[in-house]
Design an enzyme around this catalytic site. Structure first.
Site, PDB file in Angstrom:
ATOM      1  N   HIS A 145       0.845  -1.191   0.000  1.00 19.86           N
ATOM      2  CA  HIS A 145       0.000   0.000   0.000  1.00 19.86           C
ATOM      3  C   HIS A 145       0.887   1.251   0.000  1.00 19.86           C
ATOM      4  O   HIS A 145       1.757   1.410   0.862  1.00 19.86           O
ATOM      5  CB  HIS A 145      -0.956   0.011   1.198  1.00 19.86           C
ATOM      6  CG  HIS A 145      -1.990   1.075   1.046  1.00 19.86           C
ATOM      7  ND1 HIS A 145      -3.183   0.862   0.376  1.00 19.86           N
ATOM      8  CD2 HIS A 145      -1.988   2.385   1.386  1.00 19.86           C
ATOM      9  CE1 HIS A 145      -3.865   1.984   0.342  1.00 19.86           C
ATOM     10  NE2 HIS A 145      -3.164   2.921   0.938  1.00 19.86           N
ATOM     11  N   ALA A 146       0.676   2.124  -0.974  1.00 19.29           N
ATOM     12  CA  ALA A 146       1.597   3.237  -1.203  1.00 19.29           C
ATOM     13  C   ALA A 146       1.659   4.187  -0.010  1.00 19.29           C
ATOM     14  O   ALA A 146       0.657   4.458   0.641  1.00 19.29           O
ATOM     15  CB  ALA A 146       1.165   4.010  -2.449  1.00 19.29           C
TER      16      ALA A 146
ATOM     17  N   HIS B  14      -0.073  11.456  -6.197  1.00 18.24           N
ATOM     18  CA  HIS B  14      -0.636  11.574  -4.842  1.00 18.24           C
ATOM     19  C   HIS B  14       0.493  11.534  -3.805  1.00 18.24           C
ATOM     20  O   HIS B  14       0.575  12.381  -2.909  1.00 18.24           O
ATOM     21  CB  HIS B  14      -1.631  10.425  -4.599  1.00 18.24           C
ATOM     22  CG  HIS B  14      -2.171  10.387  -3.208  1.00 18.24           C
ATOM     23  ND1 HIS B  14      -3.361  10.995  -2.854  1.00 18.24           N
ATOM     24  CD2 HIS B  14      -1.683   9.856  -2.062  1.00 18.24           C
ATOM     25  CE1 HIS B  14      -3.572  10.827  -1.557  1.00 18.24           C
ATOM     26  NE2 HIS B  14      -2.566  10.132  -1.054  1.00 18.24           N
ATOM     27  N   GLU B  15       1.369  10.560  -3.939  1.00 18.83           N
ATOM     28  CA  GLU B  15       2.458  10.417  -2.962  1.00 18.83           C
ATOM     29  C   GLU B  15       3.414  11.605  -3.020  1.00 18.83           C
ATOM     30  O   GLU B  15       3.878  12.083  -1.989  1.00 18.83           O
ATOM     31  CB  GLU B  15       3.222   9.103  -3.187  1.00 18.83           C
ATOM     32  CG  GLU B  15       2.376   7.851  -2.990  1.00 18.83           C
ATOM     33  CD  GLU B  15       1.642   7.805  -1.658  1.00 18.83           C
ATOM     34  OE1 GLU B  15       2.169   8.355  -0.662  1.00 18.83           O
ATOM     35  OE2 GLU B  15       0.536   7.255  -1.599  1.00 18.83           O
TER      36      GLU B  15
ATOM     37  N   HIS C  42       2.419  14.424  -0.856  1.00 24.39           N
ATOM     38  CA  HIS C  42       2.898  14.322   0.530  1.00 24.39           C
ATOM     39  C   HIS C  42       4.369  14.744   0.622  1.00 24.39           C
ATOM     40  O   HIS C  42       4.775  15.493   1.499  1.00 24.39           O
ATOM     41  CB  HIS C  42       2.781  12.882   1.035  1.00 24.39           C
ATOM     42  CG  HIS C  42       1.369  12.390   1.189  1.00 24.39           C
ATOM     43  ND1 HIS C  42       0.414  13.081   1.892  1.00 24.39           N
ATOM     44  CD2 HIS C  42       0.756  11.256   0.758  1.00 24.39           C
ATOM     45  CE1 HIS C  42      -0.729  12.388   1.881  1.00 24.39           C
ATOM     46  NE2 HIS C  42      -0.544  11.290   1.193  1.00 24.39           N
TER      47      HIS C  42
ATOM     48  N   GLU D 168      -3.645  15.021   2.106  1.00 24.45           N
ATOM     49  CA  GLU D 168      -4.103  14.077   1.084  1.00 24.45           C
ATOM     50  C   GLU D 168      -4.479  14.759  -0.229  1.00 24.45           C
ATOM     51  O   GLU D 168      -4.540  14.113  -1.277  1.00 24.45           O
ATOM     52  CB  GLU D 168      -5.310  13.283   1.601  1.00 24.45           C
ATOM     53  CG  GLU D 168      -5.028  12.426   2.824  1.00 24.45           C
ATOM     54  CD  GLU D 168      -3.906  11.421   2.622  1.00 24.45           C
ATOM     55  OE1 GLU D 168      -3.641  11.053   1.464  1.00 24.45           O
ATOM     56  OE2 GLU D 168      -3.284  11.018   3.627  1.00 24.45           O
TER      57      GLU D 168
ATOM     58  N   HIS E 228      -6.511   0.443   5.557  1.00 23.12           N
ATOM     59  CA  HIS E 228      -6.461   1.462   6.607  1.00 23.12           C
ATOM     60  C   HIS E 228      -7.019   1.000   7.945  1.00 23.12           C
ATOM     61  O   HIS E 228      -6.805   1.669   8.957  1.00 23.12           O
ATOM     62  CB  HIS E 228      -7.172   2.728   6.126  1.00 23.12           C
ATOM     63  CG  HIS E 228      -6.564   3.295   4.870  1.00 23.12           C
ATOM     64  ND1 HIS E 228      -6.648   2.644   3.654  1.00 23.12           N
ATOM     65  CD2 HIS E 228      -5.833   4.420   4.653  1.00 23.12           C
ATOM     66  CE1 HIS E 228      -6.005   3.353   2.730  1.00 23.12           C
ATOM     67  NE2 HIS E 228      -5.500   4.434   3.305  1.00 23.12           N
TER      68      HIS E 228
ATOM     69  N   TYR F 281      -9.597  11.381   3.509  1.00 24.26           N
ATOM     70  CA  TYR F 281      -9.753  11.216   2.058  1.00 24.26           C
ATOM     71  C   TYR F 281     -11.092  11.772   1.589  1.00 24.26           C
ATOM     72  O   TYR F 281     -11.196  12.328   0.501  1.00 24.26           O
ATOM     73  CB  TYR F 281      -9.616   9.752   1.656  1.00 24.26           C
ATOM     74  CG  TYR F 281      -8.320   9.116   2.095  1.00 24.26           C
ATOM     75  CD1 TYR F 281      -7.101   9.487   1.526  1.00 24.26           C
ATOM     76  CD2 TYR F 281      -8.303   8.167   3.105  1.00 24.26           C
ATOM     77  CE1 TYR F 281      -5.916   8.906   1.941  1.00 24.26           C
ATOM     78  CE2 TYR F 281      -7.113   7.587   3.529  1.00 24.26           C
ATOM     79  CZ  TYR F 281      -5.921   7.959   2.945  1.00 24.26           C
ATOM     80  OH  TYR F 281      -4.748   7.390   3.362  1.00 24.26           O
TER      81      TYR F 281
HETATM   82  O1  X8Z Z   1      -4.322   5.277   0.900  1.00 25.77           O
HETATM   83  C1  X8Z Z   1      -4.288   6.090  -0.013  1.00 25.77           C
HETATM   84  C2  X8Z Z   1      -2.948   6.598  -0.523  1.00 25.77           C
HETATM   85  C3  X8Z Z   1      -1.942   6.678   0.553  1.00 25.77           C
HETATM   86  S1  X8Z Z   1      -2.281   7.942   1.687  1.00 25.77           S
HETATM   87  C4  X8Z Z   1      -2.422   5.687  -1.591  1.00 25.77           C
HETATM   88  N1  X8Z Z   1      -5.433   6.491  -0.611  1.00 25.77           N
HETATM   89  C5  X8Z Z   1      -6.739   5.973  -0.199  1.00 25.77           C
HETATM   90  C6  X8Z Z   1      -6.884   4.502  -0.527  1.00 25.77           C
HETATM   91  O2  X8Z Z   1      -6.065   3.974  -1.276  1.00 25.77           O
HETATM   92  O3  X8Z Z   1      -7.813   3.874  -0.032  1.00 25.77           O
HETATM   93  C7  X8Z Z   1      -5.544   7.479  -1.667  1.00 25.77           C
HETATM   94  C8  X8Z Z   1      -7.000   7.633  -1.941  1.00 25.77           C
HETATM   95  C9  X8Z Z   1      -7.747   6.784  -0.953  1.00 25.77           C
HETATM   96 ZN    ZN Z   2      -2.045   9.881   0.918  1.00 22.49          ZN
END
Ligand code: X8Z
Ligand code: ZN
Length: 598
Positions: free
Chosen positions: A338-339, A368-369, A372, A396, A497, A507
């Site tokens: 997970h990024a 997106h990254e 940050h 975010e 998460h 988000y």
């Molecule tokens: O978790 C993330 C990023 C890292 S902060 C990749 N996002 C959420 C997800 O993947 O569920 C970005 C958008 C929503």
């Molecule tokens: Zn993020």
């Protein structure tokens, strides 16, 4: 990141953590206390970050021990720090110190209770849950085992109802083993929240927005009410088209089966654009094929993303970024794919950890990254306690705001799109693709923490975790599990998460605010055409506005940062509604003879 990283890097324990717990001498002035935390914090934060990085990029039993131990030291420090910080509440101090104390008392998503045994237990639980998720695999009846990204690819591409169902339920076998751990996390976390001065974890999480928790829940509901009508239109149309594809399996008066939307969690639906394309063949909207045909690799994708930020006048990334980041999935070991983005060495050694695949979604995630990462670079000279987004939704929103400027013209310039088709039909196609990503996401972004807030407050009891989850999935998203999901499952835990313990409302807020930012930056850039055609690429005036806001970090309450970029002091859903005005009108026309809702 902001994933473990957020927990790690913006939690006060980790920002300010140190090798020994602060003493509780009440004689120390508040300003001296904040200054001491700053200094003492560096070493432990450094060590903890290194342990977590190694853990995230090399999942073994050994790295679990190292990460859990480092986390435990951080929690012990945090607990003692909070105890002392509370003693200054209501006493005289300068504004900056008061802001520092306030941030210390709201900075953690996993607050530690004042008990070493519970601190150790909490740290071990968090490390292990994330590790189990990261190492998760599903082996099917034929003995073929696949990791999450491979399973996601099937969900994205297959249109075979039963195959999709197998993969969907298969991934959900990863989470029941840590359902009891999650329940224990909630118990310990609630004790920690009480030590922080909150009723429970829900109140602590809701308390991070410069307003009391009750006002925040009202505010987030107001934002949801603003955007829900557009979601309802999209849902109605998508369900009708899926009914054309899958027949009676998608009933026209019921929630949509969750495994048919092209995404493991039904959180974004752009992977089924092929089924939804309003005007087939009129325009090319996806760049995946071009990325692959032109043999782009992860470094070229990252350098191109960097180029967008530098085109706004932001600094180049340090060369260490490309040396120290993990941009590719290692073939020989388990990692947390997970990024995430990590702030090592106070903005001097920022890193991304992402298992980049060569497609447009991952190209988006790289932006997106980097959003940050650029926040880290721009607030690097602030005291640690002020390093963070104005609120977590700001952090975010940066990279996503940039993506809204990646117009067909931009892709053409990068050699990723041939001719650009103009006109109404092309606009509707483009808006549909984006709405399947951005509008479809909104209720998902909202419901995850609705679930957690209820779990934390006890409104959802441990024996009802799964029932509570699916009730909210239906209520907000209008989707349903495609099979009976009893309490032997832990479906919330199959989303990163939850075991990664990263709050999610950020988000939801980001997806609304990024359109607000886009609108403000386009105005600053002097572009007065429709919002969906605007790009701030290469525009230094817009870049300066964005940079100035980011450089504030969390030194001021977030309405100040919002004002710096938009001139408004509140979050506002009208920009996202304006942006999608053409599609909204089109959807209403499509839906006029349909009965919508579920
Ligand atoms: O978790 C993330 C990023 C890292 S902060 C990749 N996002 C959420 C997800 O993947 O569920 C970005 C958008 C929503
Ligand atoms: Zn993020």
């Amino acid at each position: 990141m902001k994933t473990k990283g957020l927990l790690l890097l913006t939690a006060v324990a980790m920002l300010l953590g140190c090798g020994q717990a602060p003493d509780q001498a009440p004689r120390e002035s508040a300003a001296d206390f904040v200054a001491r935390m700053e200094v003492e914090g560096r070493e432990l934060a450094r060590e903890a970050r290194a342990a977590y990085w190694v853990r995230n990029t090399y999942i073994t039993d050994d790295t679990a021990i190292l990460a859990a131990a480092a986390g435990e030291r951080g929690l012990a420090f945090e607990s003692a720090m909070v105890k002392q910080a509370k003693q200054y509440l209501g006493t005289e101090m300068d504004q900056q110190t008061a802001r520092g104390i306030e941030l210390m008392l709201r900075g953690s998503s996993a607050p530690a209770p004042d008990d070493p045994e519970l601190q150790a237990e909490l740290s071990a639980i968090l490390t292990n849950m994330e590790g189990q998720y990261g190492a998760g695999k599903y082996c099917n009846a034929e003995g073929v085992c696949r990791e999450l990204q491979e399973l996601e690819a099937v969900l994205a591409e297959s249109r075979d109802y039963d195959e999709l169902l197998d993969i969907w339920q298969g991934w959900r076998q990863v989470s029941p083993p840590y359902r009891a751990d999650y329940q224990r996390f909630v118990e310990i976390g609630n004790l920690g929240a009480q030590d922080f001065g909150y009723k429970n974890l829900a109140e602590l999480w809701q308390g991070g927005y410069d307003m009391d928790s009750n006002s925040f829940t009202i505010e987030s509901r107001r934002l949801w009410d603003e955007v829900k009508p557009l979601y309802d239109q999209l849902h109605c149309h998508v369900r009708a088209k899926l009914n054309e594809t899958y027949g009676a399996k998608v009933a026209l008066d019921a929630p949509i089966p969750a495994h048919l939307l092209g995404n493991m969690w039904s959180q974004t639906w752009d992977n089924i654009y092929g089924i939804m394309e309003p005007y087939p063949g009129v325009s090319q909207v996806d760049i995946t094929a071009a990325l692959q045909a032109r043999e782009w690799d992860e470094v070229k994708m990252a350098r191109t993303a960097e180029g967008f930020f530098t085109s706004l006048g932001m600094p180049p990334l340090p060369e260490s970024f490309y040396k120290n980041s993990m941009l590719k999935k290692p073939r020989d070991r388990n990692v947390v794919c997970h990024a995430s983005a990590w702030d090592f060495d106070d903005g001097n050694d920022p890193r991304v950890k992402q298992c980049v695949e060569i497609n447009s979604e991952q190209f988006g995630t790289l932006h997106h990254e980097l959003g940050h990462i650029y926040y880290y670079l721009l607030y690097k000279d602030l005291p640690s306690v002020f390093k963070g987004g104005a609120h977590d939704g700001f952090h975010e929103a940066i990279g996503d705001t940039i993506q809204l400027s990646m117009t067909p013209g931009y892709f053409q310039e990068k050699g990723l799109l041939g001719e650009v088709t103009q006109g109404y039909e092309a606009t509707i196609n483009k808006q549909m693709k984006l709405a399947l990503e951005k509008i479809a996401f909104l209720p998902f972004g909202k419901m995850i923490d609705e679930w957690r807030w209820k779990v934390f407050s006890g409104d959802i009891a441990p024996e009802d975790y799964n029932a509570g989850w699916w009730q909210l999935r239906e209520q907000y998203q209008g989707i349903a599990a495609p099979m009976v999901r009893g309490e032997e499952y832990f479906d919330a835990g199959a989303k990163y998460h939850v075991p990664g313990n990263t709050p999610y409302t950020r988000y939801f807020l980001s997806f609304i605010m990024q359109f607000q930012f886009h609108k403000a930056l386009c105005e600053a850039a002097g572009q007065d055409g429709p919002l969906h055609e605007c790009s701030i690429y290469n525009n230094k005036v817009a870049g300066k506005k964005l940079s100035n806001m980011m450089a504030m970090g969390q030194s001021k309450p977030w309405p100040d940062a919002m004002e710096a970029i938009t001139g408004q002091r509140s979050m506002d859903g009208s920009a996202i509604i304006d942006y999608f005005a053409p599609l909204n009108a089109w959807l209403k026309e499509q839906n006029q003879d349909r009965s919508c809702g579920w």
